[in-house]
Scaffold this motif. Structure first.
Motif, PDB file in Angstrom:
ATOM      1  N   ALA A 535      77.523  54.857 -24.333  1.00 13.61           N
ATOM      2  CA  ALA A 535      77.536  53.440 -24.691  1.00 13.61           C
ATOM      3  C   ALA A 535      77.812  52.578 -23.462  1.00 13.61           C
ATOM      4  CB  ALA A 535      78.577  53.182 -25.770  1.00 13.61           C
ATOM      5  N   ILE A 536      78.704  53.058 -22.569  1.00 14.17           N
ATOM      6  CA  ILE A 536      79.004  52.318 -21.337  1.00 14.17           C
ATOM      7  C   ILE A 536      77.764  52.229 -20.467  1.00 14.17           C
ATOM      8  CG2 ILE A 536      80.277  52.454 -19.158  1.00 14.17           C
ATOM      9  CD1 ILE A 536      82.663  53.539 -20.737  1.00 14.17           C
ATOM     10  N   SER A 537      77.045  53.329 -20.336  1.00 16.05           N
ATOM     11  CA  SER A 537      75.817  53.332 -19.531  1.00 16.05           C
ATOM     12  C   SER A 537      74.782  52.370 -20.100  1.00 16.05           C
ATOM     13  CB  SER A 537      75.238  54.747 -19.481  1.00 16.05           C
ATOM     14  OG  SER A 537      76.154  55.640 -18.870  1.00 16.05           O
ATOM     15  N   ALA A 538      74.690  52.314 -21.446  1.00 12.76           N
ATOM     16  CA  ALA A 538      73.726  51.419 -22.087  1.00 12.76           C
ATOM     17  C   ALA A 538      74.069  49.962 -21.826  1.00 12.76           C
ATOM     18  CB  ALA A 538      73.692  51.694 -23.583  1.00 12.76           C
ATOM     19  N   LEU A 539      75.352  49.620 -21.783  1.00 14.88           N
ATOM     20  CA  LEU A 539      75.760  48.237 -21.543  1.00 14.88           C
ATOM     21  C   LEU A 539      75.650  47.851 -20.076  1.00 14.88           C
ATOM     22  CD1 LEU A 539      78.920  47.940 -23.854  1.00 14.88           C
ATOM     23  CD2 LEU A 539      76.635  47.036 -24.271  1.00 14.88           C
ATOM     24  N   VAL A 540      75.841  48.821 -19.188  1.00 13.10           N
ATOM     25  CA  VAL A 540      75.786  48.527 -17.757  1.00 13.10           C
ATOM     26  C   VAL A 540      74.351  48.355 -17.280  1.00 13.10           C
ATOM     27  CG1 VAL A 540      76.206  49.553 -15.482  1.00 13.10           C
ATOM     28  CG2 VAL A 540      78.007  49.591 -17.229  1.00 13.10           C
ATOM     29  N   GLN A 541      73.424  49.038 -17.925  1.00 10.95           N
ATOM     30  CA  GLN A 541      72.037  49.032 -17.483  1.00 10.95           C
ATOM     31  C   GLN A 541      71.448  47.634 -17.317  1.00 10.95           C
ATOM     32  OE1 GLN A 541      70.761  51.951 -16.531  1.00 10.95           O
ATOM     33  NE2 GLN A 541      69.044  50.772 -15.682  1.00 10.95           N
ATOM     34  N   PRO A 542      71.658  46.688 -18.268  1.00  9.47           N
ATOM     35  CA  PRO A 542      71.092  45.339 -18.078  1.00  9.47           C
ATOM     36  C   PRO A 542      71.634  44.620 -16.853  1.00  9.47           C
ATOM     37  CG  PRO A 542      71.726  45.687 -20.368  1.00  9.47           C
ATOM     38  CD  PRO A 542      72.280  46.829 -19.594  1.00  9.47           C
ATOM     39  N   LEU A 543      72.844  44.969 -16.405  1.00 11.07           N
ATOM     40  CA  LEU A 543      73.417  44.316 -15.222  1.00 11.07           C
ATOM     41  C   LEU A 543      72.642  44.677 -13.962  1.00 11.07           C
ATOM     42  CD1 LEU A 543      77.260  44.795 -15.873  1.00 11.07           C
ATOM     43  CD2 LEU A 543      75.893  42.744 -16.260  1.00 11.07           C
ATOM     44  N   ALA A 544      71.970  45.825 -13.977  1.00 13.61           N
ATOM     45  CA  ALA A 544      71.250  46.290 -12.787  1.00 13.61           C
ATOM     46  C   ALA A 544      69.942  45.543 -12.568  1.00 13.61           C
ATOM     47  CB  ALA A 544      70.980  47.789 -12.904  1.00 13.61           C
ATOM     48  N   SER A 545      69.519  44.748 -13.537  1.00 15.97           N
ATOM     49  CA  SER A 545      68.259  44.010 -13.373  1.00 15.97           C
ATOM     50  C   SER A 545      68.415  42.924 -12.319  1.00 15.97           C
ATOM     51  CB  SER A 545      67.843  43.389 -14.711  1.00 15.97           C
ATOM     52  OG  SER A 545      68.834  42.502 -15.186  1.00 15.97           O
ATOM     53  N   THR A 546      67.296  42.442 -11.827  1.00 10.83           N
ATOM     54  CA  THR A 546      67.287  41.444 -10.748  1.00 10.83           C
ATOM     55  C   THR A 546      68.075  40.200 -11.150  1.00 10.83           C
ATOM     56  OG1 THR A 546      65.090  42.214 -10.106  1.00 10.83           O
ATOM     57  CG2 THR A 546      65.805  40.082  -9.245  1.00 10.83           C
ATOM     58  N   TYR A 547      68.919  39.731 -10.213  1.00 14.60           N
ATOM     59  CA  TYR A 547      69.690  38.508 -10.468  1.00 14.60           C
ATOM     60  C   TYR A 547      69.328  37.462  -9.427  1.00 14.60           C
ATOM     61  CZ  TYR A 547      73.462  35.279 -11.437  1.00 14.60           C
ATOM     62  OH  TYR A 547      74.179  34.158 -11.780  1.00 14.60           O
ATOM     63  N   PRO A 548      69.017  36.230  -9.833  1.00 13.66           N
ATOM     64  CA  PRO A 548      68.835  35.786 -11.222  1.00 13.66           C
ATOM     65  C   PRO A 548      67.530  36.325 -11.813  1.00 13.66           C
ATOM     66  CG  PRO A 548      68.312  34.010  -9.712  1.00 13.66           C
ATOM     67  CD  PRO A 548      68.829  35.135  -8.862  1.00 13.66           C
ATOM     68  N   SER A 549      67.378  36.189 -13.101  1.00 16.07           N
ATOM     69  CA  SER A 549      66.245  36.764 -13.795  1.00 16.07           C
ATOM     70  C   SER A 549      64.943  36.102 -13.364  1.00 16.07           C
ATOM     71  CB  SER A 549      66.432  36.618 -15.304  1.00 16.07           C
ATOM     72  OG  SER A 549      65.287  37.044 -16.002  1.00 16.07           O
ATOM     73  N   ASP A 550      63.880  36.921 -13.281  1.00 15.05           N
ATOM     74  CA  ASP A 550      62.560  36.386 -12.944  1.00 15.05           C
ATOM     75  C   ASP A 550      61.936  35.637 -14.118  1.00 15.05           C
ATOM     76  OD1 ASP A 550      62.744  37.555 -10.438  1.00 15.05           O
ATOM     77  OD2 ASP A 550      61.876  39.456 -11.129  1.00 15.05           O
ATOM     78  N   ASP A 551      62.426  35.913 -15.337  1.00 10.31           N
ATOM     79  CA  ASP A 551      61.894  35.291 -16.551  1.00 10.31           C
ATOM     80  C   ASP A 551      62.874  34.227 -17.048  1.00 10.31           C
ATOM     81  OD1 ASP A 551      60.717  34.585 -18.895  1.00 10.31           O
ATOM     82  OD2 ASP A 551      60.831  36.555 -19.855  1.00 10.31           O
ATOM     83  N   PRO A 552      62.555  32.946 -16.906  1.00 10.39           N
ATOM     84  CA  PRO A 552      63.491  31.889 -17.337  1.00 10.39           C
ATOM     85  C   PRO A 552      63.821  31.949 -18.833  1.00 10.39           C
ATOM     86  CG  PRO A 552      61.729  30.994 -15.976  1.00 10.39           C
ATOM     87  CD  PRO A 552      61.334  32.391 -16.310  1.00 10.39           C
ATOM     88  N   SER A 553      62.891  32.486 -19.631  1.00 15.97           N
ATOM     89  CA  SER A 553      63.130  32.554 -21.076  1.00 15.97           C
ATOM     90  C   SER A 553      64.090  33.680 -21.462  1.00 15.97           C
ATOM     91  CB  SER A 553      61.801  32.751 -21.820  1.00 15.97           C
ATOM     92  OG  SER A 553      61.203  33.989 -21.464  1.00 15.97           O
ATOM     93  N   ARG A 554      64.357  34.574 -20.543  1.00 11.60           N
ATOM     94  CA  ARG A 554      65.278  35.684 -20.810  1.00 11.60           C
ATOM     95  C   ARG A 554      66.254  35.792 -19.638  1.00 11.60           C
ATOM     96  NH1 ARG A 554      65.684  39.930 -24.214  1.00 11.60           N
ATOM     97  NH2 ARG A 554      66.650  41.853 -23.431  1.00 11.60           N
ATOM     98  N   PRO A 555      67.352  35.024 -19.668  1.00 10.52           N
ATOM     99  CA  PRO A 555      68.298  35.005 -18.550  1.00 10.52           C
ATOM    100  C   PRO A 555      68.985  36.359 -18.347  1.00 10.52           C
ATOM    101  CG  PRO A 555      68.665  33.171 -20.073  1.00 10.52           C
ATOM    102  CD  PRO A 555      67.737  34.115 -20.742  1.00 10.52           C
ATOM    103  N   HIS A 556      69.498  36.544 -17.158  1.00 11.86           N
ATOM    104  CA  HIS A 556      70.315  37.721 -16.850  1.00 11.86           C
ATOM    105  C   HIS A 556      71.579  37.680 -17.713  1.00 11.86           C
ATOM    106  CE1 HIS A 556      72.850  40.493 -14.524  1.00 11.86           C
ATOM    107  NE2 HIS A 556      71.713  40.969 -14.013  1.00 11.86           N
TER     108      HIS A 556
END
Length: 669
Positions: A535-556
């Motif tokens: 569960a910890i790995s699943a929650l941490v995974q979204p943090l690894a995405s590019t910051y700030p988000s490339d998609d304005p409709s889906r923020p980091h």
């Protein structure tokens, strides 16, 4: 340095400013529709989709249209033989073959003749003409009022004669809905003495409901006409809805007592006063206890027996739908409350046992109202292990619906509080709740049902009023339950944890993007028991995405305030207490493991970008956790990331929390 010159001109005082300009009042072109109250639906019925109606043309008019169509269909099927026309033609009385078109004209003329021969036919024709204008939605209020006055002038003095007809009933309803007090009073006066009969009509019942709703000055006299017939009307197909709406939606405490009086038996009904004095009204508001206040001995037993018999009569007719009504649940709760005053303990238990046995199979029909929920909780609290098992069996098919109902979920909470057999609750209740977690997290009521499995009665998610209601059965639990409450809560938490942790593992990252979902994910991670590494790995995974988000409709996730707070609380290992000014750590979660997993999954570039963006507080908490609880290797790794250049960049930025972040970086040295 350029100085800003202030204007020396002062505003004039109120006395010197001259006449106040009047505000322009814009008259709306469309009358504002009031929101319609609706009775709560039983959890045993399918969920009713909202049709978006905001006016009372909604449910009542739709029901009336259905009834009208049913009647028209019945009339079409019962037409006389001469009204049936053969497609090829038919012979007249002289044997001459006529065409279908000519035959239709003859039949239409015959129909108009019969219609004109009916009483008040011309009055209804004139009324319908004006009614079609008055009932339009997109007309100015002043124009509508003029149409209503014209309509009232046509039907005045004839309301009682025409109101039982379905088309005339709709006309009178329009006057009540859009008319003023004068028109409403006139209609109520003309119908006085006939409301009992009207409430049983297929169409006129809607008019009675509208009069009860809109004519508060006549409401008491209307309800008084039902006196002595309430039980019979509650079992009537048409009238039951009128009484139910009046009791649950429109009546005040005294007016509700008028309807409840019939449950107390004929002895109370026959000798009841009109309660004209304020003292009598206050006594009537106390319900059955107020009736029994000055009564002792055999008379008190007769009244309690009458209440039980009347309730049993309704419970024995579940197909009528009356068992779902709030007025019945109030009478049941008043009876259970009155039993407390019976001195003999054996007699008290006997009365409670008898009423429970009469309704034990229909308890699921009661949990959606305040009094019904309280009565079922009373049965759970006082019941034996066998009784509680039976209650669970009855409500089990409806657990998911109960979890999202404010009153019904209290029954589940009480069951979790008083049942010692946690294996039974785990199998019959907890499994159904946790398996529907994805649906429940979307509503506040559903989230409360999940929270109660892990952190029951916490002030973070339950108001003092809610906690007080839940605690009403605690004194009874002390006498009827053997297991310690802390042990029971721990066993419930252990039973709920596996499914909830799996839910976070599969859906947590997406659910956490929602405000309410982030609260649920946080509580599950902090207080559920079991292995949470996946569960910890699943929650941490979204943090690894590019910051700030490339998609304005889906923020980091870090740019979502609620999700960012969730990550900060996970790194703290608990919630911050405002009373102690410290973080209250939980023993079921390791923030150090979360910090090390985050450091492994999130790159240096993303971490530095978050530190100079909206994630300064989260990164600061990450650094503190590494400093206090992680290995020296991780400390060295982070120290290399946050070199002098990175610290200088953070110091000269404008992000919130930069001072705290710099302090945590320097503490790594």
């Amino acid at each position: 340095m350029t100085t800003v010159q202030r204007s020396t001109k002062k505003r004039p005082s109120a006395s010197q400013a001259g006449p106040t300009a009047k505000k322009v009042r814009v008259t709306p072109t469309i009358a504002r529709e009031e929101v319609v109250k609706r009775r709560k639906q039983p959890v045993t019925l399918p969920v009713r989709e909202s049709d978006g109606e905001s006016s009372d043309e909604g449910d009542e008019d739709q029901l009336e249209d259905v009834a009208e169509l049913e009647d028209e269909g019945a009339d079409a099927g019962s037409q006389p033989a001469e009204m049936s026309v053969d497609a090829a033609g038919q012979k007249d009385s002289n044997g001459t073959l006529t065409t279908t078109r000519e035959s239709h004209k003859v039949q239409r003329a015959l129909y108009e003749q019969r219609k004109a021969a009916k009483p008040h036919s011309q009055l209804l024709v004139d009324a319908k003409r004006v009614w079609s204008l008055a009932r339009q939605k997109n007309i100015p209020p002043a124009e509508r009022q003029q149409h209503v006055r014209n309509l009232m002038g046509i039907v005045e003095g004839k309301v009682k004669d025409i109101v039982l007809k379905h088309d005339a009933s709709r006309i009178i309803q329009t006057i009540v809905k859009y008319g003023g007090r004068k028109e409403r009073d006139q209609i109520a006066s003309e119908l006085k003495g006939h409301f009992k009969q009207l409430s049983q009509g297929k169409y006129s019942k809607f008019l009675v409901s509208k009069l009860i709703r809109h004519c508060s000055s006549h409401r008491e006299s209307i309800l008084s006409e039902f006196h002595g017939y309430v039980l019979r009307l509650l079992l009537h197909r048409e009238a039951s809805g009128v009484l139910a709406d009046a009791f649950e939606l429109y009546a005040n405490a005294y007016e509700r007592s008028i309807l409840l009086r019939d449950f107390y038996g004929k002895e109370v009904t026959l000798f009841a006063t009109n309660h004209r004095t304020e003292a009598d009204k206050e006594k009537a508001k106390r319900g059955l206890r107020g009736v029994l206040e000055d009564i002792e001995g055999d008379r008190k037993k007769r009244i309690l027996s009458a209440v039980k018999e009347n309730l049993t009569t309704i419970f024995n007719n579940p197909d009528k739908g009356t068992v779902t009504l709030a007025i019945v649940h109030r009478a049941l709760w008043e009876y259970l409350a009155a039993i407390y005053d019976v001195e003999d303990e054996r007699e008290r238990e006997k009365l409670r046992r008898e009423i429970f046995e009469s309704c034990q199979d229909i308890l699921a029909e009661m949990v959606h109202t305040k009094d019904g929920s309280r009565a079922v909780r009373e049965f759970l609290a006082f019941g034996t292990a066998k009784d509680r098992k039976h209650v669970i069996k009855v409500i089990k098919p409806h657990v998911t619906r109960m979890c999202v109902d404010d009153e019904a979920q209290l029954v589940i909470f009480t069951a979790l509080d008083v049942i010692d057999d946690t294996k039974l609750t785990a199998k019959s209740l907890i499994s159904d709740i946790t398996s529907n977690a994805e649906t429940l997290v979307t509503t506040p009521q559903g989230r409360r049902s999940l929270f109660y499995l892990l952190v029951p009665r916490t002030r973070r998610h339950f108001t003092p009023a809610q906690i007080g209601v839940i605690a009403e059965t605690d004194s009874i639990r002390e006498k009827t339950s053997k297991k310690d409450s802390d042990v029971r809560s721990a066993e419930i938490r252990q039973a709920a944890s596996p499914n909830l942790i799996k839910f976070v593992e599969e859906k947590g990252a997406e659910i956490a993007r929602d405000t309410g979902g982030s609260l649920a994910v946080l509580e599950i991670m902090l207080y559920a028991e079991g292995d949470k590494s996946a569960a910890i790995s699943a929650l941490v995974q979204p943090l690894a995405s590019t910051y700030p988000s490339d998609d304005p409709s889906r923020p980091h996730p870090i740019d979502l305030p609620h999700t960012s707070r969730m990550y900060k609380s996970l790194l703290q290992g608990g919630h911050f207490s405002h009373s102690t000014k410290t973080v209250e750590r939980t023993k079921f979660f390791s923030p150090a493991e979360f910090a090390s997993t985050s450091l492994s999954a999130v790159s240096k570039e993303t971490t530095l970008a978050m530190a100079q963006g909206s994630g300064a507080f989260v990164v600061a908490e990450l650094l503190q956790r590494i400093q206090e609880e992680c290995s020296s290797e991780l400390k060295k790794k982070v120290k290399r990331w946050f070199n002098k250049s990175a610290v200088s960049s953070i110091k000269h930025s404008e992000v919130k929390g930069k001072d705290i972040l710099v302090e945590k970086i320097l503490a790594l040295s």
